[in-house]
Every structure is written in C-alpha cells, then in structure tokens.
Design a protein around this motif. Structure first.
Motif, PDB file in Angstrom:
ATOM      1  N   SER A  23       0.830  -1.203   0.000  1.00  0.00           N
ATOM      2  CA  SER A  23       0.000   0.000   0.000  1.00  0.00           C
ATOM      3  C   SER A  23       0.862   1.250   0.000  1.00  0.00           C
ATOM      4  O   SER A  23       0.536   2.250  -0.626  1.00  0.00           O
ATOM      5  CB  SER A  23      -0.934   0.014   1.223  1.00  0.00           C
ATOM      6  N   GLN A  24       2.007   1.161   0.721  1.00  0.00           N
ATOM      7  CA  GLN A  24       2.922   2.298   0.718  1.00  0.00           C
ATOM      8  C   GLN A  24       3.507   2.503  -0.672  1.00  0.00           C
ATOM      9  O   GLN A  24       3.612   3.620  -1.169  1.00  0.00           O
ATOM     10  CB  GLN A  24       4.049   2.054   1.722  1.00  0.00           C
ATOM     11  N   ALA A  25       3.897   1.418  -1.321  1.00  0.00           N
ATOM     12  CA  ALA A  25       4.491   1.517  -2.649  1.00  0.00           C
ATOM     13  C   ALA A  25       3.498   2.074  -3.649  1.00  0.00           C
ATOM     14  O   ALA A  25       3.817   2.938  -4.454  1.00  0.00           O
ATOM     15  CB  ALA A  25       4.980   0.149  -3.087  1.00  0.00           C
ATOM     16  N   PHE A  26       2.277   1.586  -3.611  1.00  0.00           N
ATOM     17  CA  PHE A  26       1.289   2.000  -4.581  1.00  0.00           C
ATOM     18  C   PHE A  26       0.671   3.352  -4.272  1.00  0.00           C
ATOM     19  O   PHE A  26      -0.116   3.872  -5.044  1.00  0.00           O
ATOM     20  CB  PHE A  26       0.199   0.924  -4.711  1.00  0.00           C
ATOM     21  N   SER A  27       1.033   3.929  -3.110  1.00  0.00           N
ATOM     22  CA  SER A  27       0.543   5.275  -2.816  1.00  0.00           C
ATOM     23  C   SER A  27       1.355   6.314  -3.586  1.00  0.00           C
ATOM     24  O   SER A  27       0.983   7.473  -3.645  1.00  0.00           O
ATOM     25  CB  SER A  27       0.630   5.562  -1.314  1.00  0.00           C
ATOM     26  N   ALA A  28       2.474   5.879  -4.152  1.00  0.00           N
ATOM     27  CA  ALA A  28       3.304   6.782  -4.945  1.00  0.00           C
ATOM     28  C   ALA A  28       2.633   7.063  -6.285  1.00  0.00           C
ATOM     29  O   ALA A  28       1.943   6.210  -6.835  1.00  0.00           O
ATOM     30  CB  ALA A  28       4.685   6.169  -5.161  1.00  0.00           C
ATOM     31  N   ASN A  29       2.856   8.255  -6.804  1.00  0.00           N
ATOM     32  CA  ASN A  29       2.274   8.662  -8.083  1.00  0.00           C
ATOM     33  C   ASN A  29       3.363   8.950  -9.109  1.00  0.00           C
ATOM     34  O   ASN A  29       4.525   9.166  -8.759  1.00  0.00           O
ATOM     35  CB  ASN A  29       1.414   9.918  -7.913  1.00  0.00           C
ATOM     36  N   LYS A  30       2.953   8.962 -10.355  1.00  0.00           N
ATOM     37  CA  LYS A  30       3.847   9.340 -11.446  1.00  0.00           C
ATOM     38  C   LYS A  30       3.268  10.544 -12.166  1.00  0.00           C
ATOM     39  O   LYS A  30       2.077  10.574 -12.501  1.00  0.00           O
ATOM     40  CB  LYS A  30       4.023   8.188 -12.437  1.00  0.00           C
ATOM     41  N   TYR A  31       4.121  11.527 -12.376  1.00  0.00           N
ATOM     42  CA  TYR A  31       3.721  12.743 -13.080  1.00  0.00           C
ATOM     43  C   TYR A  31       4.594  12.895 -14.319  1.00  0.00           C
ATOM     44  O   TYR A  31       5.815  12.713 -14.255  1.00  0.00           O
ATOM     45  CB  TYR A  31       3.883  13.960 -12.171  1.00  0.00           C
ATOM     46  N   VAL A  32       3.975  13.228 -15.422  1.00  0.00           N
ATOM     47  CA  VAL A  32       4.687  13.322 -16.699  1.00  0.00           C
ATOM     48  C   VAL A  32       4.808  14.777 -17.138  1.00  0.00           C
ATOM     49  O   VAL A  32       3.827  15.523 -17.139  1.00  0.00           O
ATOM     50  CB  VAL A  32       3.967  12.493 -17.783  1.00  0.00           C
ATOM     51  N   LEU A  33       6.017  15.155 -17.519  1.00  0.00           N
ATOM     52  CA  LEU A  33       6.313  16.498 -18.017  1.00  0.00           C
ATOM     53  C   LEU A  33       6.724  16.418 -19.481  1.00  0.00           C
ATOM     54  O   LEU A  33       7.214  15.399 -19.946  1.00  0.00           O
ATOM     55  CB  LEU A  33       7.468  17.113 -17.211  1.00  0.00           C
ATOM     56  N   LYS A  34       6.544  17.505 -20.186  1.00  0.00           N
ATOM     57  CA  LYS A  34       6.970  17.566 -21.579  1.00  0.00           C
ATOM     58  C   LYS A  34       8.465  17.851 -21.647  1.00  0.00           C
ATOM     59  O   LYS A  34       9.005  18.614 -20.845  1.00  0.00           O
ATOM     60  CB  LYS A  34       6.206  18.660 -22.330  1.00  0.00           C
ATOM     61  N   CYS A  35       9.138  17.230 -22.620  1.00  0.00           N
ATOM     62  CA  CYS A  35      10.566  17.472 -22.812  1.00  0.00           C
ATOM     63  C   CYS A  35      10.936  17.192 -24.262  1.00  0.00           C
ATOM     64  O   CYS A  35      10.449  16.215 -24.849  1.00  0.00           O
ATOM     65  CB  CYS A  35      11.395  16.587 -21.883  1.00  0.00           C
ATOM     66  N   ARG A  36      11.785  18.022 -24.809  1.00  0.00           N
ATOM     67  CA  ARG A  36      12.281  17.784 -26.156  1.00  0.00           C
ATOM     68  C   ARG A  36      13.047  16.470 -26.214  1.00  0.00           C
ATOM     69  O   ARG A  36      13.809  16.131 -25.293  1.00  0.00           O
ATOM     70  CB  ARG A  36      13.216  18.924 -26.583  1.00  0.00           C
ATOM     71  N   SER A  37      12.862  15.725 -27.275  1.00  0.00           N
ATOM     72  CA  SER A  37      13.528  14.430 -27.403  1.00  0.00           C
ATOM     73  C   SER A  37      15.046  14.565 -27.453  1.00  0.00           C
ATOM     74  O   SER A  37      15.768  13.719 -26.906  1.00  0.00           O
ATOM     75  CB  SER A  37      13.020  13.698 -28.650  1.00  0.00           C
ATOM     76  N   ASP A  38      15.553  15.626 -28.091  1.00  0.00           N
ATOM     77  CA  ASP A  38      17.008  15.788 -28.158  1.00  0.00           C
ATOM     78  C   ASP A  38      17.596  16.125 -26.786  1.00  0.00           C
ATOM     79  O   ASP A  38      18.725  15.730 -26.469  1.00  0.00           O
ATOM     80  CB  ASP A  38      17.417  16.825 -29.204  1.00  0.00           C
ATOM     81  N   VAL A  39      16.835  16.827 -25.953  1.00  0.00           N
ATOM     82  CA  VAL A  39      17.301  17.145 -24.602  1.00  0.00           C
ATOM     83  C   VAL A  39      17.351  15.881 -23.751  1.00  0.00           C
ATOM     84  O   VAL A  39      18.307  15.662 -23.001  1.00  0.00           O
ATOM     85  CB  VAL A  39      16.395  18.211 -23.947  1.00  0.00           C
ATOM     86  N   LEU A  40      16.348  15.025 -23.895  1.00  0.00           N
ATOM     87  CA  LEU A  40      16.362  13.754 -23.170  1.00  0.00           C
ATOM     88  C   LEU A  40      17.555  12.895 -23.577  1.00  0.00           C
ATOM     89  O   LEU A  40      18.280  12.365 -22.733  1.00  0.00           O
ATOM     90  CB  LEU A  40      15.065  12.975 -23.438  1.00  0.00           C
ATOM     91  N   THR A  41      17.759  12.776 -24.884  1.00  0.00           N
ATOM     92  CA  THR A  41      18.842  11.939 -25.399  1.00  0.00           C
ATOM     93  C   THR A  41      20.204  12.470 -24.990  1.00  0.00           C
ATOM     94  O   THR A  41      21.069  11.715 -24.529  1.00  0.00           O
ATOM     95  CB  THR A  41      18.763  11.843 -26.935  1.00  0.00           C
ATOM     96  N   GLU A  42      20.409  13.771 -25.171  1.00  0.00           N
ATOM     97  CA  GLU A  42      21.713  14.364 -24.864  1.00  0.00           C
ATOM     98  C   GLU A  42      21.995  14.359 -23.366  1.00  0.00           C
ATOM     99  O   GLU A  42      23.138  14.108 -22.943  1.00  0.00           O
ATOM    100  CB  GLU A  42      21.768  15.799 -25.391  1.00  0.00           C
ATOM    101  N   SER A  43      20.983  14.604 -22.549  1.00  0.00           N
ATOM    102  CA  SER A  43      21.194  14.605 -21.096  1.00  0.00           C
ATOM    103  C   SER A  43      21.556  13.209 -20.608  1.00  0.00           C
ATOM    104  O   SER A  43      22.351  13.054 -19.674  1.00  0.00           O
ATOM    105  CB  SER A  43      19.951  15.120 -20.367  1.00  0.00           C
ATOM    106  N   GLU A  44      20.984  12.180 -21.239  1.00  0.00           N
ATOM    107  CA  GLU A  44      21.341  10.814 -20.868  1.00  0.00           C
ATOM    108  C   GLU A  44      22.795  10.526 -21.227  1.00  0.00           C
ATOM    109  O   GLU A  44      23.527   9.898 -20.445  1.00  0.00           O
ATOM    110  CB  GLU A  44      20.421   9.813 -21.559  1.00  0.00           C
ATOM    111  N   LYS A  45      23.239  10.969 -22.405  1.00  0.00           N
ATOM    112  CA  LYS A  45      24.629  10.769 -22.811  1.00  0.00           C
ATOM    113  C   LYS A  45      25.584  11.423 -21.815  1.00  0.00           C
ATOM    114  O   LYS A  45      26.605  10.836 -21.425  1.00  0.00           O
ATOM    115  CB  LYS A  45      24.866  11.357 -24.206  1.00  0.00           C
ATOM    116  N   ILE A  46      25.249  12.625 -21.410  1.00  0.00           N
ATOM    117  CA  ILE A  46      26.090  13.343 -20.452  1.00  0.00           C
ATOM    118  C   ILE A  46      26.110  12.621 -19.117  1.00  0.00           C
ATOM    119  O   ILE A  46      27.159  12.470 -18.487  1.00  0.00           O
ATOM    120  CB  ILE A  46      25.610  14.795 -20.311  1.00  0.00           C
ATOM    121  N   MET A  47      24.942  12.157 -18.685  1.00  0.00           N
ATOM    122  CA  MET A  47      24.866  11.423 -17.424  1.00  0.00           C
ATOM    123  C   MET A  47      25.730  10.164 -17.466  1.00  0.00           C
ATOM    124  O   MET A  47      26.487   9.884 -16.523  1.00  0.00           O
ATOM    125  CB  MET A  47      23.417  11.050 -17.122  1.00  0.00           C
ATOM    126  N   LEU A  48      25.635   9.409 -18.550  1.00  0.00           N
ATOM    127  CA  LEU A  48      26.418   8.175 -18.673  1.00  0.00           C
ATOM    128  C   LEU A  48      27.915   8.457 -18.682  1.00  0.00           C
ATOM    129  O   LEU A  48      28.710   7.631 -18.225  1.00  0.00           O
ATOM    130  CB  LEU A  48      26.003   7.418 -19.935  1.00  0.00           C
TER     131      LEU A  48
END
Length: 202
Positions: A23-48
């Motif tokens: 019940s504690q685990a499922f009380s968590a929620n997910k929220y979705v934000l908009k993001c440019r695909s190139d920003v997602l891809t490039e930020s992942e490369k930098i993180m890695l």
C-alpha cells in the motif's frame, strides 16, 4: 489448537506487513512532463559519461560542479544537483534556452517531485527509460534521493544512474544501481516518479 491458533496469528501478521508494504508503494504517483527528445537523449549521454567518477570525500571535487549548477555550495548532498547538471549541459550543448530543462532547478529531490506534481500530468505508475525515481524518508520534509532509469526489467526492477551513491569500489560518486520500485533504500521509500513525454524538436 493453541499451536494452530498461534500459527494463524503469525500468518495474519505477515500478511498485514505485506499489505502495508504494498500500500505504501502504490501510494506513490507518477507525473509526466513535456521534454524535447534531443534534450532527453543528450542529457542521458552526459549522465552516462559521469558514471564512475568519484567525489572527494564529504561531497567535494566533482560534486562541487554538480552543486554549482543549482547554486549550492560544496558539502551539500548532490543527487538531485547531478541530475539537473546533465540537463543543463545538454541544453548548452544543443544551444537551447534553459527553459528547455524539464525539471526544477533545485538540490532537493522532493522539490523536483513537487514541481512535477504541480505542472505535470498524473499517469499510471509504471517505469520507463528516462524516468526519475524519487525516494523520501518518512516524516522528513527534506531527506530523500533521486536516480534516473536507464533500463527496465520485470516486477518493478530497474537499472538507474545515481549521483551521491556508493560505487563498486566503496567510494561515493556516480554509479549504476539496481533498484526496485517497491523496495526500501535503507529508510527511504518510493515517493513518486517523474516521467517525460517527448515533444517534437523545434
């Protein structure tokens, strides 16, 4: 009869603990934000590219670079600052405005989740690549942790990259981690997920 009754009590107690955990685990929620695909891809490369880099003890060295990206001084925890740093470097490399960074500029993981809750769309609690998982310590308004998912498995298992985490050699720094959405990290439990819907690049 007493032995049977006692066994049932133990069984019921175990079932109750399992139900509370879920019940504690499922009380968590997910929220979705908009993001440019190139920003997602490039930020992942930098993180890695940061994986395997250790801090100088007590949140210094490379940690100071991450902390500076959100305006914090050396010595502060940097799990959230590290995630923001990757987005900041991505938009700079892509020559975009900081407005294209999807998450809040903060060193607190809980604030990233709160910001997403206020601006994002509530959706099903499922894990996907690029999602940010936020954990929190029960009863604390500040203590928490955040990591970014790089791959997903079954039954809530994911592979993440975390900043300010224990590395394979025992030092603190940036590292891959194996996590489960429904398991505790020490005294931290899953507070929520921040996900992203990719929008077309301008």
């Amino acid at each position: 009869m007493r032995r049977s009754y006692g066994s049932r009590r133990v069984y019921c107690a175990v079932c109750t603990l399992i139900l509370i955990s879920f019940s504690q685990a499922f009380s968590a929620n997910k929220y979705v934000l908009k993001c440019r695909s190139d920003v997602l891809t490039e930020s992942e490369k930098i993180m890695l590219s940061q994986v395997g880099i250790p801090e100088i003890p007590k949140n210094r060295g490379i940690a100071e670079v991450y902390l500076a990206s959100v305006g914090l001084e050396a010595g502060n925890p940097y799990c959230a600052a590290g995630q923001y740093y990757c987005y900041l470097q991505a938009v700079r490399k892509l020559k975009l405005s900081n407005k294209n960074i999807p998450i809040a500029k903060t060193g607190l993981s809980r604030e990233i989740l709160s910001d997403a809750a206020s601006r994002g769309k509530l959706t099903a609690f499922t894990a996907q690549r690029h999602d940010l998982i936020i954990w929190r310590k029960t009863g604390s308004a500040r203590q928490g942790h955040i990591e970014r998912i790089v791959s997903t498995g079954k039954a809530g298992w994911v592979t993440t990259v975390g900043f300010n985490v224990k590395m394979a050699d025992g030092r603190e720094g940036v590292s891959f981690k194996k996590r489960n959405l429904y398991n505790l990290i020490g005294k931290l439990r899953t507070a929520g997920i921040v996900g992203f819907v990719e929008v077309q690049n301008d």
